[in-house]
Design a protein around this motif. Structure first.
Motif, PDB file in Angstrom:
ATOM      1  N   ARG A   1      23.975  -0.026  35.439  1.00  0.00           N
ATOM      2  CA  ARG A   1      23.373   1.052  36.237  1.00  0.00           C
ATOM      3  C   ARG A   1      22.311   0.509  37.188  1.00  0.00           C
ATOM      4  N   ALA A   2      21.460  -0.377  36.682  1.00  0.00           N
ATOM      5  CA  ALA A   2      20.399  -0.953  37.524  1.00  0.00           C
ATOM      6  C   ALA A   2      20.995  -1.759  38.674  1.00  0.00           C
ATOM      7  N   GLU A   3      22.014  -2.558  38.387  1.00  0.00           N
ATOM      8  CA  GLU A   3      22.622  -3.377  39.441  1.00  0.00           C
ATOM      9  C   GLU A   3      23.305  -2.508  40.492  1.00  0.00           C
ATOM     10  N   ILE A   4      24.025  -1.489  40.062  1.00  0.00           N
ATOM     11  CA  ILE A   4      24.697  -0.596  41.003  1.00  0.00           C
ATOM     12  C   ILE A   4      23.673   0.121  41.885  1.00  0.00           C
TER      13      ILE A   4
ATOM     14  N   GLU B   1      34.009   4.995  35.496  1.00  0.00           N
ATOM     15  CA  GLU B   1      35.403   5.332  35.177  1.00  0.00           C
ATOM     16  C   GLU B   1      35.883   4.468  34.016  1.00  0.00           C
ATOM     17  N   ASP B   2      35.458   3.211  34.021  1.00  0.00           N
ATOM     18  CA  ASP B   2      35.759   2.263  32.949  1.00  0.00           C
ATOM     19  C   ASP B   2      34.726   1.135  33.062  1.00  0.00           C
ATOM     20  N   ASP B   3      34.950   0.029  32.395  1.00  0.00           N
ATOM     21  CA  ASP B   3      33.958  -1.056  32.396  1.00  0.00           C
ATOM     22  C   ASP B   3      33.757  -1.699  33.764  1.00  0.00           C
ATOM     23  N   ASP B   4      34.744  -1.572  34.661  1.00  0.00           N
ATOM     24  CA  ASP B   4      34.697  -2.291  35.932  1.00  0.00           C
ATOM     25  C   ASP B   4      34.746  -1.413  37.171  1.00  0.00           C
ATOM     26  N   HIS B   5      34.681  -0.097  37.016  1.00  0.00           N
ATOM     27  CA  HIS B   5      34.756   0.831  38.142  1.00  0.00           C
ATOM     28  C   HIS B   5      33.751   1.968  37.950  1.00  0.00           C
ATOM     29  N   ALA B   6      33.079   2.305  39.033  1.00  0.00           N
ATOM     30  CA  ALA B   6      32.100   3.387  38.988  1.00  0.00           C
ATOM     31  C   ALA B   6      32.090   4.138  40.312  1.00  0.00           C
ATOM     32  N   THR B   7      31.656   5.374  40.263  1.00  0.00           N
ATOM     33  CA  THR B   7      31.441   6.175  41.460  1.00  0.00           C
ATOM     34  C   THR B   7      29.971   6.541  41.521  1.00  0.00           C
ATOM     35  N   VAL B   8      29.400   6.416  42.713  1.00  0.00           N
ATOM     36  CA  VAL B   8      27.997   6.754  42.919  1.00  0.00           C
ATOM     37  C   VAL B   8      27.909   7.855  43.967  1.00  0.00           C
ATOM     38  N   VAL B   9      27.256   8.940  43.607  1.00  0.00           N
ATOM     39  CA  VAL B   9      26.936   9.996  44.561  1.00  0.00           C
ATOM     40  C   VAL B   9      25.416   9.941  44.742  1.00  0.00           C
TER      41      VAL B   9
ATOM     42  N   THR C   1      29.401   9.124  48.715  1.00  0.00           N
ATOM     43  CA  THR C   1      30.221   9.070  47.514  1.00  0.00           C
ATOM     44  C   THR C   1      30.920   7.714  47.576  1.00  0.00           C
ATOM     45  N   ASN C   2      30.327   6.729  46.921  1.00  0.00           N
ATOM     46  CA  ASN C   2      30.795   5.350  47.027  1.00  0.00           C
ATOM     47  C   ASN C   2      31.477   4.915  45.732  1.00  0.00           C
ATOM     48  N   LYS C   3      32.571   4.193  45.899  1.00  0.00           N
ATOM     49  CA  LYS C   3      33.277   3.601  44.764  1.00  0.00           C
ATOM     50  C   LYS C   3      32.805   2.162  44.614  1.00  0.00           C
ATOM     51  N   PHE C   4      32.501   1.790  43.387  1.00  0.00           N
ATOM     52  CA  PHE C   4      32.027   0.436  43.076  1.00  0.00           C
ATOM     53  C   PHE C   4      33.025  -0.263  42.163  1.00  0.00           C
ATOM     54  N   VAL C   5      33.125  -1.579  42.337  1.00  0.00           N
ATOM     55  CA  VAL C   5      33.982  -2.421  41.511  1.00  0.00           C
ATOM     56  C   VAL C   5      33.143  -3.603  41.030  1.00  0.00           C
ATOM     57  N   ARG C   6      33.318  -3.948  39.754  1.00  0.00           N
ATOM     58  CA  ARG C   6      32.664  -5.150  39.236  1.00  0.00           C
ATOM     59  C   ARG C   6      33.475  -6.362  39.727  1.00  0.00           C
ATOM     60  N   THR C   7      32.818  -7.312  40.380  1.00  0.00           N
ATOM     61  CA  THR C   7      33.468  -8.528  40.867  1.00  0.00           C
ATOM     62  C   THR C   7      32.828  -9.725  40.172  1.00  0.00           C
ATOM     63  N   ALA C   8      33.334 -10.908  40.449  1.00  0.00           N
ATOM     64  CA  ALA C   8      32.747 -12.126  39.891  1.00  0.00           C
ATOM     65  C   ALA C   8      31.310 -12.311  40.380  1.00  0.00           C
ATOM     66  N   SER C   9      30.975 -11.693  41.513  1.00  0.00           N
ATOM     67  CA  SER C   9      29.623 -11.782  42.078  1.00  0.00           C
ATOM     68  C   SER C   9      28.747 -10.596  41.719  1.00  0.00           C
ATOM     69  N   GLY C  10      29.259  -9.700  40.891  1.00  0.00           N
ATOM     70  CA  GLY C  10      28.505  -8.506  40.515  1.00  0.00           C
ATOM     71  C   GLY C  10      29.146  -7.257  41.096  1.00  0.00           C
ATOM     72  N   TRP C  11      28.469  -6.134  40.947  1.00  0.00           N
ATOM     73  CA  TRP C  11      28.973  -4.858  41.429  1.00  0.00           C
ATOM     74  C   TRP C  11      28.930  -4.814  42.950  1.00  0.00           C
ATOM     75  N   ARG C  12      30.011  -4.290  43.554  1.00  0.00           N
ATOM     76  CA  ARG C  12      30.117  -4.194  45.002  1.00  0.00           C
ATOM     77  C   ARG C  12      30.766  -2.862  45.377  1.00  0.00           C
ATOM     78  N   ILE C  13      30.470  -2.394  46.582  1.00  0.00           N
ATOM     79  CA  ILE C  13      31.058  -1.166  47.115  1.00  0.00           C
ATOM     80  C   ILE C  13      32.459  -1.489  47.645  1.00  0.00           C
TER      81      ILE C  13
END
Length: 159
Positions: A15-18, A91-99, A124-136
């Motif tokens: 949450r903090a990183e996102i 949504e799961d361990d590697d996907h999130a939505t931010v409003v 309303t942004n979709k985030f994905v966990r990548t090897a470099s951290g969370w990204r839009i």
């Protein structure tokens, strides 16, 4: 640590990183730090500014998105993007939505009208966990209302 504690800690760190990525987006824009701005995105990004701006939804490389954004923002004398009320849903361990609410102010001295324009709305942004951290991976701006001189967007790019 117990699994429950580890899971809770991972949740809080994610949450903090996102939230930090969401704020880096605004900071990169306003400070004209395009490396910082670029660090917010996956290598390919979907951009949807159709509501309020009438632009088509596009999918492009993040580098091309930065190249398209930089000249527009740099042509203003100043901008200020304030992002608040960040709500993160996983949504799961590697996907999130931010409003998140946004108030984006744009300033350009203009002899023919108001020098300011403000967009109020939310991302309303979709985030994905990548090897470099969370990204839009998907950036969607919904403009709820605008005040001021919308014409300064066109004036900003006119020499």
């Amino acid at each position: 640590m117990t699994t429950s504690t580890e899971s809770s800690l991972r949740y809080l760190l994610d949450r903090a990183e996102i939230a930090d990525v969401q704020l880096r987006y605004a900071t990169g824009t306003d400070s004209r730090d395009w490396d910082l701005f670029r660090s917010c995105f996956t290598d390919e990004v979907e951009v949807d500014f159709s509501e309020g701006f009438g632009q088509p939804v596009v999918r492009l490389s993040a580098d091309d998105w930065v190249k398209a954004t930089a000249p527009r923002m740099e042509s203003f004398q100043a901008t200020q993007h304030m992002i608040t009320n960040v709500v993160i849903t996983f949504e799961d361990d590697d996907h999130a939505t931010v409003v998140a609410y946004v108030r984006a102010r744009h300033h350009l001295p203009n002899p023919t009208g108001s020098p300011d324009q403000t967009v109020y709305g939310h991302y309303t942004n979709k985030f994905v966990r990548t090897a470099s951290g969370w990204r839009i991976s998907t950036l969607k701006l919904t403009a709820t209302w605008m005040t001021g001189n919308f014409g300064i967007f066109q004036s900003a790019l006119t020499p």
